[in-house]
Design an enzyme around this catalytic site. Sequence first.
Site, mmCIF file in Angstrom:
data_model
loop_
_atom_site.group_PDB
_atom_site.id
_atom_site.type_symbol
_atom_site.label_atom_id
_atom_site.label_comp_id
_atom_site.label_asym_id
_atom_site.label_seq_id
_atom_site.Cartn_x
_atom_site.Cartn_y
_atom_site.Cartn_z
ATOM 1 N N GLU A 80 -4.983 4.616 -10.187
ATOM 2 C CA GLU A 80 -6.149 5.128 -9.443
ATOM 3 C C GLU A 80 -5.913 6.614 -9.218
ATOM 4 O O GLU A 80 -5.556 7.058 -8.128
ATOM 5 C CB GLU A 80 -6.340 4.384 -8.116
ATOM 6 C CG GLU A 80 -7.681 4.725 -7.467
ATOM 7 C CD GLU A 80 -7.910 4.035 -6.141
ATOM 8 O OE1 GLU A 80 -6.987 3.359 -5.643
ATOM 9 O OE2 GLU A 80 -9.016 4.172 -5.585
ATOM 10 N N GLN B 24 0.806 -1.227 0.000
ATOM 11 C CA GLN B 24 0.000 0.000 0.000
ATOM 12 C C GLN B 24 0.845 1.286 0.000
ATOM 13 O O GLN B 24 0.449 2.289 -0.584
ATOM 14 C CB GLN B 24 -0.924 -0.018 1.230
ATOM 15 C CG GLN B 24 -1.842 1.170 1.330
ATOM 16 C CD GLN B 24 -3.233 0.782 1.839
ATOM 17 O OE1 GLN B 24 -3.455 -0.276 2.416
ATOM 18 N NE2 GLN B 24 -4.182 1.641 1.617
ATOM 19 N N HIS C 37 -3.488 -2.380 -7.949
ATOM 20 C CA HIS C 37 -4.112 -1.068 -7.969
ATOM 21 C C HIS C 37 -3.338 -0.289 -9.034
ATOM 22 O O HIS C 37 -2.137 -0.093 -8.892
ATOM 23 C CB HIS C 37 -3.958 -0.382 -6.616
ATOM 24 C CG HIS C 37 -4.918 -0.875 -5.581
ATOM 25 N ND1 HIS C 37 -4.872 -2.137 -5.080
ATOM 26 C CD2 HIS C 37 -5.961 -0.241 -4.977
ATOM 27 C CE1 HIS C 37 -5.855 -2.278 -4.200
ATOM 28 N NE2 HIS C 37 -6.530 -1.149 -4.113
HETATM 29 FE FE FE2 Z 1 -8.742 -0.792 -3.727
#
Ligand code: FE2
Length: 432
Positions: free
Chosen positions: A217, A156, A214
């Site tokens: 985004e 993340q 991801h």
């Molecule tokens: Fe997500």
Amino acid sequence: MNAVNMDVVVRNASLPDGRRGIDIAIQGERIADVGPQLALRGAREIDAGGDLVAPPFVDAHFHMDATLSYGLPRVNQSGTLLEGIALWGELKPHLTQEALVERALQYCDWAVAKGLLAIRTHVDVCDDRLLAVEALLDVKRKVAPYLDMQLVAFPQDGLLRSPTALANLKRSIAMGVDVVGGIPHFERTMADGAQSVRILCEFAAEQGLRVDMHCDESDDPLSRHIETLASETHRLGLHGRVAGSHLTSMHSMDNYYVSKLLPLMREAGVAAIANPLINITLQGRHDTYPKRRGMTRVPEMMAAGIAVAFGHDCVMDPWYSLGSGDMLEVAHMGLHVAQMTGQDAMRACFTAVTETPARILGLDGYGIAPGSYADLVLLDAASPVEAIRLRAARRMVMRRGKVVSEMPRTAAALNLPGRPSSVDFRLSRRDR
Ligand code: FE2
């Protein structure tokens, strides 16, 4: 007529492909036969009454480590992405394994009641303790009898930005996490982002794993990591095993560039996962008016032959205060944001929360056909479109031939002169 004994026969179902008056015979954990008026008898007979029986909902994109943490340590007052990230940072040091497990199990209860029996969840691997990884692996084992969970190792804080992310990601895969994640648009530079995609795809190819990043985004039309993801997928022969999640920058890209990009994705067999509820609320926040919609180009990708699923992403966490695990709500929002109001387009939105994500996850034995697992959802609706319109009640949810959730039909009692005594929001029952 020779009556053969089955464990369960579901009678008079409508199927998502439009077939009506269909019986589904179940023996043990699997579907034995599917067809009109089967000459089989079930130890238990379930009358679908012409209503829709679908395979279970599948969520291709979720964050189980944060779910149901709403209000911890405080609520997101502004509702913005930035306050959400700050909140997650405040919450992380206080996370305990027990609390994570408890919240995830509660969410899985909600999921089952909503007929959602398979979830791909990203798990943050940027905490050196890998607390959330351990917790979600524990949850995966606990819910396995009734729900398929697939874990994605999600760096993340950035694979290259966070000094221990790559080592932690590899450790989490060794511990049993299923899929390689990434977040190229969050790395320090575009070049670092592309480099992170290469490192992660090579690692996935080495290990024989699926990839779900991801990706882009952002509202920045120049965020083009999906191009690198498609190209690496092609180079490494990962066709059909890679997904790009969110892909919101595509909304803002130049049309000419997209006309080159979509065939590249198609060639590589890269799937797309849009998250309409979250991206319509979080993206476009730097805009005045007109404000961009924060969703990728769903109908255009579908038309180009790219597999597109809708994911829930968040439920009651630092980024999103709403949600209940209802994939029909997700499909409903996706349909509106993408203006997919044609009849085929609306049906495609139902497929985007059932069959397509099942394929992206590589689920075994999915679907209503002989030999498949007896995993079914009986909806209070006659068709996929009606199910989306009403976010229809799940009257019965079955997993491996056993009923795991039931909900009686409810109706408001009316007290109006000269009008019926209760309300029926369905038009289709009139046709029967
Ligand atoms: Fe997500």
